[in-house]
Design an enzyme around this catalytic site. Structure first.
Site, PDB file in Angstrom:
ATOM      1  N   ASP A 100      50.748  54.467 -18.102  1.00 16.86           N
ATOM      2  CA  ASP A 100      51.573  55.457 -17.411  1.00 16.86           C
ATOM      3  C   ASP A 100      52.487  56.238 -18.341  1.00 16.86           C
ATOM      4  OD1 ASP A 100      53.260  53.295 -17.925  1.00 16.86           O
ATOM      5  OD2 ASP A 100      53.853  53.005 -15.842  1.00 16.86           O
ATOM      6  N   MET A 157      51.614  49.528 -17.164  1.00 16.66           N
ATOM      7  CA  MET A 157      51.110  48.850 -18.353  1.00 16.66           C
ATOM      8  C   MET A 157      51.462  47.363 -18.325  1.00 16.66           C
ATOM      9  SD  MET A 157      52.121  51.809 -21.143  1.00 16.66           S
ATOM     10  CE  MET A 157      51.410  50.956 -22.556  1.00 16.66           C
ATOM     11  N   HIS A 158      50.826  46.617 -19.230  1.00 18.22           N
ATOM     12  CA  HIS A 158      51.157  45.225 -19.561  1.00 18.22           C
ATOM     13  C   HIS A 158      50.715  44.200 -18.522  1.00 18.22           C
ATOM     14  CE1 HIS A 158      53.669  47.329 -22.415  1.00 18.22           C
ATOM     15  NE2 HIS A 158      54.502  47.734 -21.469  1.00 18.22           N
TER      16      HIS A 158
END
Length: 489
Positions: A238, A81-82
């Site tokens: 995830d 992520m991110h």
């Protein structure tokens, strides 16, 4: 029934699982990935490395499991992520992707906190350096030419979907980690996008994780021997994909994830923001669900780091540490190799090994590393408790879950019974496969997303729990003492 493919775009590897209609794993593969750190606090990957890894894995699967691959009806995606994948007019990356553990946007995150103090309650978390949103004002200040050419921002798994299907889309759980999603409404926040100087037009369309997000391009289906019309699900970040795989889909279900990073995750039936605790409150991968999460930037990757320093295999060091275990280590390890989020929100924090003597052994170092990560989970546990969420039992997933010795340490530090599930080490890739199947069949998610069979349970040792309490206090004092030095350095 068709087989289902789950693909997880991780940080250290791309992982793939192929499952049949009974969710038996027919094949699993992984391909390692490298992280580039060209400057202090930077962490980057070339998005094309993810795509090359996916292609290589599927080419190999076609050689080894051609019939099962030909029967694939759907693909589910999961990913780190991110990350900020920045695309121009031709949908090619404008620069390497800035990852979740990239700390360069610390000043921009602080500025967002000061200028928009009400937004964390909307987007679920304080602005932190690793999130996608603060990276955009960093571009404005440091790479304005890239920002001028920017047309689309995507998360890692969604860039792979673009190449698989030609579609630009993301799901709620991955969007949740950008700092642009209105978590309660499950829609993009125009105010949050504007706060980070991002045109809302640069954001992909939003879908719920089990929804179809496109179909595999015909030329790729031909390359891998698949049929036409293979459905590609919206998928999940995830953490949420791991929850789907482990069956954490009821209010109060909790698990620890021991991957490259670490998460302490609790499913909630309502959106419950608590940004002041540095707990993340995000949309889950099923409609009508959310989660709270303590997010640590350094998990099982600390073991790989230590093994690399000591030039030994992780399994060898674990065995040595277990043989010599006689209670808490004399050493203290701060696991903040790439900074920390929960509870410190400190991108400047760094790893520390404290208490070395001439007779320190590598087994003692490895034990201290295991304990340091466990102490970081204790900090996350307490942050969740401060937000009103208490945990008495949790599942464990990720590669770190393979170590029964680490489970003993974790359970005793946390005072929590830990359960390992069959196949739990597969983590997000298996959850992605479940989401792919839901996109194909439309079946009841609650029925499909059942908990796997329990492999074993580890209860906390009361005596060891008591022995760890003063070491946890010392761990916290050590961070507090060094905190100003991290920033000064």
């Amino acid at each position: 029934m068709a087989t289902i493919l789950g693909i997880d775009i991780g940080t250290s590897a791309v992982k793939l699982v192929l499952v049949d209609e009974a969710e038996r794993v027919i094949a699993e593969r992984d391909a390692p990935l490298a992280v580039s750190r060209p400057r202090p606090s930077w962490s980057e990957q070339d998005p094309l490395d993810w795509w090359r890894a996916v292609g290589d894995l599927l080419d190999g699967l076609k050689r080894d499991e051609a019939a099962a691959l030909a029967a694939v009806g759907a693909i589910g995606l999961s990913g780190q992520m991110h990350g900020a994948v920045l695309l121009g007019d031709d949908d090619a990356p404008l620069r390497p992707a800035m990852l979740w553990n990239d700390g360069r946007a610390a000043a921009e995150a602080r500025a967002l906190r000061a200028s928009h103090p009400h937004l964390p309650a909307v987007v679920g978390v304080l602005p932190m350096a690793g999130f996608t949103g603060p990276k955009i004002p960093w571009l404005a200040a440091h790479e304005p030419d890239v920002l001028a050419r920017l047309r689309t921002v995507m998360m890692p798994k969604d860039y792979v979907r673009l190449l698989l299907t030609g579609e630009k889309a993301t799901d709620m759980s991955d969007a949740a980690g950008t700092w642009w999603l209105d978590e309660a409404r499950r829609e993009w926040s125009a105010e949050a996008a504007e706060a980070t100087r991002l045109p809302k037009s640069a954001l992909p369309r939003l879908l719920e994780s089990p929804q179809p997000a496109g179909a595999l391009l015909p030329e790729l289906a031909a390359r891998w021997g698949m049929g036409r019309g293979v459905v590609v699900a919206a998928g999940a970040g995830d953490a949420a994909a791991g929850a789907i795989g482990i069956g954490s889909v009821a209010d109060g279900d909790a698990f620890l994830s021991l991957g490259t990073s670490g998460q302490l995750f609790v499913t909630t039936s309502h959106y419950r923001p608590a940004p002041e605790t540095a707990v993340h409150a995000f949309a889950h991968a099923l409609p009508g669900l959310w989660f709270q999460m303590g997010a640590m930037l350094n998990g099982a990757s600390c073991l790989a780091f230590a093994a690399g320093l000591m030039r030994a295999e992780i399994e060898t060091l674990l065995a040595e540490a277990e043989r010599g275990f006689a209670g808490p280590s004399r050493l203290i390890f701060l696991p903040y190799l790439t900074g920390e989020r929960t509870p410190h929100d400190d991108p400047h924090a760094r790893g520390v090994l404290f208490g070395l003597t001439p007779d320190t052994t590598r087994a003692e170092v490895m034990q201290a590393v295991l304990e340091g990560v466990a102490f970081s989970f204790a900090d996350a546990r307490d942050a969740l408790a401060a937000s009103g969420t208490r945990i008495g039992r949790a599942a464990v997933i990720g590669g770190g879950a393979r170590s029964a010795f680490w489970m003993r340490i974790l359970a005793s530090v946390l005072g929590v019974t830990l359960a390992r599930y069959q196949g739990g080490a597969k983590g997000p890739a298996f959850g992605a496969a479940r989401l792919g199947r839901l996109a194909l069949t439309g079946e009841d998610p609650a029925r499909l997303c059942a908990k796997p069979a329990i492999l074993d349970e580890t209860a906390p040792d009361p005596a060891l729990h008591a022995a760890y309490a003063p070491r946890l206090d010392a761990y916290r004092r050590l961070y507090a003492a060094l905190h100003p030095e991290f920033r000064a350095g």
